[in-house]
Structures are given as structure tokens and as C-alpha cells.
Design a protein around this motif. Structure first.
Motif, mmCIF file in Angstrom:
data_model
loop_
_atom_site.group_PDB
_atom_site.id
_atom_site.type_symbol
_atom_site.label_atom_id
_atom_site.label_comp_id
_atom_site.label_asym_id
_atom_site.label_seq_id
_atom_site.Cartn_x
_atom_site.Cartn_y
_atom_site.Cartn_z
ATOM 1 N N ASP A 40 29.443 24.439 -36.686
ATOM 2 C CA ASP A 40 28.762 24.104 -35.439
ATOM 3 C C ASP A 40 29.700 24.218 -34.241
ATOM 4 O O ASP A 40 29.350 23.819 -33.129
ATOM 5 C CB ASP A 40 28.173 22.693 -35.505
ATOM 6 C CG ASP A 40 29.247 21.611 -35.591
ATOM 7 O OD1 ASP A 40 30.406 21.935 -35.929
ATOM 8 O OD2 ASP A 40 28.925 20.432 -35.320
ATOM 9 N N GLY A 41 30.895 24.755 -34.498
ATOM 10 C CA GLY A 41 31.864 24.948 -33.430
ATOM 11 C C GLY A 41 32.300 26.398 -33.360
ATOM 12 O O GLY A 41 31.480 27.290 -33.128
ATOM 13 N N TYR A 42 33.578 26.628 -33.618
ATOM 14 C CA TYR A 42 34.159 27.973 -33.569
ATOM 15 C C TYR A 42 34.222 28.504 -34.996
ATOM 16 O O TYR A 42 34.902 27.937 -35.850
ATOM 17 C CB TYR A 42 35.556 27.895 -32.959
ATOM 18 C CG TYR A 42 36.140 29.215 -32.508
ATOM 19 C CD1 TYR A 42 36.297 29.504 -31.158
ATOM 20 C CD2 TYR A 42 36.560 30.168 -33.437
ATOM 21 C CE1 TYR A 42 36.848 30.700 -30.740
ATOM 22 C CE2 TYR A 42 37.105 31.377 -33.034
ATOM 23 C CZ TYR A 42 37.249 31.631 -31.678
ATOM 24 O OH TYR A 42 37.791 32.837 -31.269
ATOM 25 N N PHE A 43 33.508 29.591 -35.272
ATOM 26 C CA PHE A 43 33.433 30.073 -36.653
ATOM 27 C C PHE A 43 33.153 31.574 -36.681
ATOM 28 O O PHE A 43 32.301 32.061 -35.948
ATOM 29 C CB PHE A 43 32.317 29.336 -37.399
ATOM 30 C CG PHE A 43 32.272 29.642 -38.874
ATOM 31 C CD1 PHE A 43 33.135 29.016 -39.748
ATOM 32 C CD2 PHE A 43 31.364 30.563 -39.373
ATOM 33 C CE1 PHE A 43 33.095 29.289 -41.106
ATOM 34 C CE2 PHE A 43 31.315 30.842 -40.730
ATOM 35 C CZ PHE A 43 32.188 30.208 -41.604
ATOM 36 N N PHE A 44 33.896 32.296 -37.543
ATOM 37 C CA PHE A 44 33.690 33.732 -37.743
ATOM 38 C C PHE A 44 33.129 33.993 -39.134
ATOM 39 O O PHE A 44 33.720 33.569 -40.125
ATOM 40 C CB PHE A 44 35.015 34.500 -37.654
ATOM 41 C CG PHE A 44 35.538 34.710 -36.262
ATOM 42 C CD1 PHE A 44 34.888 34.214 -35.160
ATOM 43 C CD2 PHE A 44 36.711 35.432 -36.075
ATOM 44 C CE1 PHE A 44 35.385 34.416 -33.884
ATOM 45 C CE2 PHE A 44 37.212 35.640 -34.796
ATOM 46 C CZ PHE A 44 36.553 35.130 -33.696
ATOM 47 N N PRO A 45 32.022 34.700 -39.263
ATOM 48 C CA PRO A 45 31.560 35.131 -40.580
ATOM 49 C C PRO A 45 32.278 36.412 -41.004
ATOM 50 O O PRO A 45 32.847 37.121 -40.175
ATOM 51 C CB PRO A 45 30.074 35.404 -40.341
ATOM 52 C CG PRO A 45 30.027 35.882 -38.923
ATOM 53 C CD PRO A 45 31.094 35.100 -38.192
ATOM 54 N N VAL A 46 32.255 36.718 -42.302
ATOM 55 C CA VAL A 46 32.757 38.000 -42.801
ATOM 56 C C VAL A 46 31.586 38.981 -42.793
ATOM 57 O O VAL A 46 30.505 38.669 -43.288
ATOM 58 C CB VAL A 46 33.328 37.870 -44.228
ATOM 59 C CG1 VAL A 46 33.753 39.243 -44.771
ATOM 60 C CG2 VAL A 46 34.503 36.912 -44.244
ATOM 61 N N ILE A 47 31.829 40.145 -42.221
ATOM 62 C CA ILE A 47 30.778 41.159 -42.176
ATOM 63 C C ILE A 47 31.248 42.418 -42.893
ATOM 64 O O ILE A 47 32.459 42.629 -43.100
ATOM 65 C CB ILE A 47 30.373 41.508 -40.726
ATOM 66 C CG1 ILE A 47 31.553 42.150 -39.972
ATOM 67 C CG2 ILE A 47 29.885 40.278 -39.984
ATOM 68 C CD1 ILE A 47 31.181 42.686 -38.607
ATOM 69 N N GLN A 48 30.299 43.250 -43.292
ATOM 70 C CA GLN A 48 30.622 44.537 -43.911
ATOM 71 C C GLN A 48 29.824 45.619 -43.189
ATOM 72 O O GLN A 48 28.636 45.456 -42.911
ATOM 73 C CB GLN A 48 30.285 44.528 -45.403
ATOM 74 C CG GLN A 48 30.864 45.710 -46.178
ATOM 75 C CD GLN A 48 30.807 45.499 -47.686
ATOM 76 O OE1 GLN A 48 29.893 44.851 -48.208
ATOM 77 N NE2 GLN A 48 31.783 46.034 -48.416
ATOM 78 N N TYR A 49 30.518 46.712 -42.892
ATOM 79 C CA TYR A 49 29.906 47.766 -42.070
ATOM 80 C C TYR A 49 29.209 48.832 -42.911
ATOM 81 O O TYR A 49 29.654 49.202 -43.989
ATOM 82 C CB TYR A 49 30.969 48.461 -41.215
ATOM 83 C CG TYR A 49 31.608 47.575 -40.177
ATOM 84 C CD1 TYR A 49 30.877 47.095 -39.095
ATOM 85 C CD2 TYR A 49 32.957 47.220 -40.270
ATOM 86 C CE1 TYR A 49 31.473 46.290 -38.134
ATOM 87 C CE2 TYR A 49 33.559 46.417 -39.315
ATOM 88 C CZ TYR A 49 32.809 45.957 -38.240
ATOM 89 O OH TYR A 49 33.401 45.162 -37.290
ATOM 90 N N LYS A 50 28.121 49.339 -42.363
ATOM 91 C CA LYS A 50 27.457 50.522 -42.899
ATOM 92 C C LYS A 50 26.678 51.170 -41.768
ATOM 93 O O LYS A 50 25.867 50.528 -41.109
ATOM 94 C CB LYS A 50 26.509 50.164 -44.049
ATOM 95 C CG LYS A 50 25.909 51.405 -44.719
ATOM 96 C CD LYS A 50 25.065 51.038 -45.926
ATOM 97 C CE LYS A 50 24.522 52.309 -46.588
ATOM 98 N NZ LYS A 50 23.670 51.982 -47.774
ATOM 99 N N GLY A 51 26.973 52.449 -41.532
ATOM 100 C CA GLY A 51 26.287 53.166 -40.470
ATOM 101 C C GLY A 51 26.535 52.593 -39.085
ATOM 102 O O GLY A 51 25.671 52.682 -38.212
ATOM 103 N N GLY A 52 27.691 51.995 -38.891
ATOM 104 C CA GLY A 52 28.026 51.439 -37.583
ATOM 105 C C GLY A 52 27.482 50.054 -37.324
ATOM 106 O O GLY A 52 27.639 49.508 -36.227
ATOM 107 N N VAL A 53 26.838 49.465 -38.320
ATOM 108 C CA VAL A 53 26.273 48.119 -38.177
ATOM 109 C C VAL A 53 26.977 47.163 -39.129
ATOM 110 O O VAL A 53 27.115 47.456 -40.327
ATOM 111 C CB VAL A 53 24.757 48.116 -38.469
ATOM 112 C CG1 VAL A 53 24.184 46.706 -38.384
ATOM 113 C CG2 VAL A 53 24.033 49.041 -37.497
ATOM 114 N N GLY A 54 27.426 46.047 -38.623
ATOM 115 C CA GLY A 54 28.055 45.040 -39.460
ATOM 116 C C GLY A 54 27.071 43.942 -39.809
ATOM 117 O O GLY A 54 26.430 43.378 -38.917
#
Length: 418
Positions: free
Chosen positions: A388-402
Motif C-alpha cells: 500500500d506504499g512503494y512497491f514494484f511488481p516483477v513483469i515479463q515482456y512480450k511484444g513490447g508489453v510487460g
């Protein structure tokens, strides 16, 4: 005759008063230093800073009370010595009364001493390295002019990569021949902090770090390094750089040499136009950056691109917009509480209210990236890292979209193994 003299005297007095009033009005200008890499290897980030700060200040018509906000662009050139010189000039000759933003860890470390020397309060520098925290805590009374950071130390965020990959191994989605990982990062405070943090998190999960390499921030030829890692049959490859041309060159060359590792490039998406540079080579790459999830954030991005001719990234563009907006809220509070704006009143609000968690900046205030930016004396100079504060999720890219793959309850897509 005496009447004529009286009239002349009155006219001159009125002229003097009007001139004085005009001068007094002209002095109601608050000069704010914006540190950014406006030239050099990370100039694209500097362009996003300029656009974001411009939009944040325009949101309040460039005014706080009866003070006109005047941005002073302090070019770090991605160089600690150059930022120290440029920031000193901004403080001493130009007379800035406060500052906001900064991109590199190494330039943050240098700018901290300048802020302390001239007693100019500075907020939301992105220099994440532990060196900033160590320096701040070594003498808080001196270094509290460097206010709350806009990016916490890597160790508070980087655990997500190891957790994501280890979960994929346990579930059978990823079947590496050996649980080994290689680190290759830019040779800066940021690069070393991030590389060490990731290595430590993987080691906690039982992985072996087979190599650590650090390269110049301007390097774009990675064929020898990648060839070596290919021979080592590395299962996971972690890299990070604050310069977009470097990250795009790195990922392209991993594909060219045939490296079969699962690739993590922390910060690949920091530049809004990253896919134009990296292309399809980015498919399958893991990254950890915030997302433009709300309608307000998406509308902001559309307006940014329309005005400045470039796509803003959630990191360089979105976070800097929130940081500048938070700084405006600090200025509003200082003006409301003390009836004037200068480096002393701004500093008081930062120390007494921001650092202690009394004054925060959240979605309700207009934040477009994080749920809430808040600090307390246990975390300073880092923000509070929480969902609920400062947080980054892990994303994975495909076709320029994470798309988010971690945490699992936030997931938008299934993890893809190489």
C-alpha cells in the motif's frame, strides 16, 4: 510654483512606490533546482524529467501562494564531479531555495554534500544505493537536507526476482540444468548495489553466483562477456544499467550470441521508447518497474506523449511526475504554515512532517504510480516499501508489453521459461 513642485513630488513618490511594488512582486519567485541527466548517456531520462516536472508545476499554474515556481535545470551529465559543480552553481549563483529529483546513485552521493553545504533541501532523488543511506545515517543533522529518496535501496525490492524464479522452478515451469546465476551490471554505485542485492537474494534460495562483472556506463559491446557466459551454461543472467542504449545493446547481443539463459534486465523499461531500441529481443525478459494502471495514469501518459513527442516510462516519467508533485505539496504546506517560502521553511516541513510520516503523497493527492509515498524515521531516507506504499511488481515482456508475473495475486500473465 509651490503647487507644481508638490505635484511633481507626489508623482515621483507614486512612481517610486510603484517601482518598489514591482520589484517586490518580481522577488516572489521560488527557484527550484531539478537535477537530471539532461545530456550524456542517460539524456532520454532527462527529457522525461523535464516533461514531468513541467506538467507537475503547471498543475498548480506554476504558483504556490504568491510565489511563481521557476525550475532551474541542473545537468548532472551522469557524472558525480559535474553534478557537484553544476549544483553548487545553482545553489550559490542562481539562488535555488530547494531541489527535487536526481537519477544516478553516484551523482546522488555527490549532490548530498552540496545540499548540506548550502543548506538547500532536496527531495526525491532516485539514487538508490546503500551509500546514500549510510552517508545520511552517519550524520542526519547534516545530511537531512537530502530528503526522502524516490527509490529505496535495491535490497528492499530485488528479492522479487529470486522469489519469482525460485517459485517457477518449484512449480516445474522453469527447469534449469543447474541453479546458477551470473551478474553483469554497470560499474557505478547503482550497479554494484543492485548486483550485490540480487546475488544475495539468489544465494538465500540456494543458487550459486558463478560470476560478477561490471562494465563502464558507456559500454555497448558485450560480445566477449556474453560469449564467456554462454560457455558457462548460465541459467539466469541479471544485468542493469541506467542508460537505455546500454540495456538495449545488451539484450540484443544476448540473442545474437545464442545465450539461452533466463534474462533479467532491471530497468529495461525505464525509457518510454525502450521497445523501439530493444525490439523483439526483449521477449521473455524479466524486469521490475511500476505500471501505469489507473485511468488517471494512462491519461497522463497520453497527454505527455502528445506534448513532448515521446512515450513516458512509469519509472523515469511517472515517478518523477509524482516526485515533483509531492514537492509542490511540501511547498504548499511550508507556505501555509510559515507564511513564506525559502530554504529554511521548506527544510523545516521536510524534517518535521515528511521524514516523520505526518505529510505523505498518495493516490488521493494525485499520485499516478505508487499508492502512497511515505517515510518514517525507521526507513529514512528510503520510502516505506509496502504493497500500500512503494512497491514494484516483477513483469515479463512480450511484444513490447510487460505483464505482471509476481506477486502471484497481482499476476496478469503466466511466467514464461526460456
Amino acid at each position: 510654483m509651490r503647487g507644481k513642485k508638490l505635484i511633481v513630488s507626489i508623482v515621483m513618490a507614486c512612481f517610486a512606490l510603484s517601482l518598489f511594488a514591482g520589484t517586490a512582486a518580481a522577488e516572489k519567485v521560488l527557484k527550484v533546482g531539478i537535477i537530471g541527466p539532461f545530456t550524456g548517456p542517460s539524456a532520454k531520462t532527462g527529457q522525461e524529467f523535464k516533461g514531468s516536472v513541467t506538467m507537475a508545476f503547471e498543475k498548480v499554474n506554476n504558483m504556490v501562494g504568491d510565489y511563481k515556481l521557476e525550475p532551474v535545470w541542473v545537468d548532472s551529465q551522469s557524472d558525480p564531479a559535474k553534478v557537484a559543480s553544476a549544483y553548487s552553481e545553482a545553489c550559490e549563483r542562481i539562488g535555488i531555495q530547494g531541489g527535487v529529483l536526481n537519477w544516478h546513485s553516484s551523482t546522488a552521493v555527490a549532490a548530498m554534500d552540496v545540499a548540506a553545504q548550502y543548506k538547500v533541501p532536496h527531495m526525491f532523488g532516485f539514487g538508490a544505493t546503500e551509500v546514500v543511506n549510510q552517508k545520511w545515517r552517519s550524520d542526519p543533522e547534516k545530511y537531512n537536507y537530502w530528503g526522502g529518496k524516490g527509490w529505496p535501496i535495491p535490497g528492499k525490492l530485488m528479492a522479487g526476482y529470486a522469489e519469482t524464479i525460485d517459485n517457477a522452478v518449484k512449480s516445474g515451469k522453469f527447469k534449469p540444468k543447474a541453479k546458477n546465476v551470473a551478474i553483469a551490471c554497470e560499474d557505478t554505485d547503482w550497479g554494484h548495489s543492485a548486483g550485490d542485492a540480487v546475488a544475495a537474494e539468489f544465494e538465500k534460495k540456494g543458487w550459486t553466483v558463478v560470476s560478477k562483472d561490471y562494465y563502464p556506463i558507456t559500454q555497448t559491446d558485450f560480445y566477449p562477456l556474453l560469449g564467456k557466459l554462454k560457455k558457462q551454461n548460465v541459467a539466469v543472467m541479471f544485468s542493469t544499467s541506467t542508460a537505455a542504449p546500454v540495456t538495449s545493446a545488451f539484450i540484443k547481443q544476448t540473442r545474437e550470441v545464442g545465450l539461452k539463459s533466463l534474462i533479467i534486465i532491471d530497468g529495461l523499461g525505464w525509457s518510454g521508447d525502450w521497445y523501439k531500441m530493444a525490439g523483439a529481443a526483449s521477449d521473455g525478459v524479466l524486469d521490475m518497474i511500476p505500471q501505469l494502471t489507473t485511468q488517471e495514469a494512462k491519461d497522463w501518459a497520453v497527454e505527455f506523449e502528445k506534448r513532448f513527442g515521446m512515450k513516458p516510462s512509469p519509472s523515469a516519467g511517472g515517478l518523477s511526475y509524482d516526485g515533483a508533485s509531492f514537492f509542490v505539496k511540501i511547498l504548499q504546506r511550508a507556505n501555509e504554515k510559515y507564511g513564506k517560502l525559502d530554504k529554511e521553511t521548506i527544510h523545516k516541513v521536510i524534517v518535521e512532517e515528511v521524514n516523520t510520516g505526518k505529510l505523505t503523497y498518495a493516490k488521493a493527492d494525485g499520485a499516478i504510480i505508487m499508492n502512497e509515498y511515505r517515510y518514517n524515521m525507521d526507513t529514512m531516507p528510503d520510502p516505506v516499501v509496502a504493497r500500500d506504499g512503494y512497491f514494484f511488481p516483477v513483469i515479463q515482456y512480450k511484444g513490447g508489453v510487460g505483464k505482471i508475473v509476481y506477486p502471484e495475486d497481482w499476476a496478469e500473465a503466466e511466467f514464461m521459461a526460456p
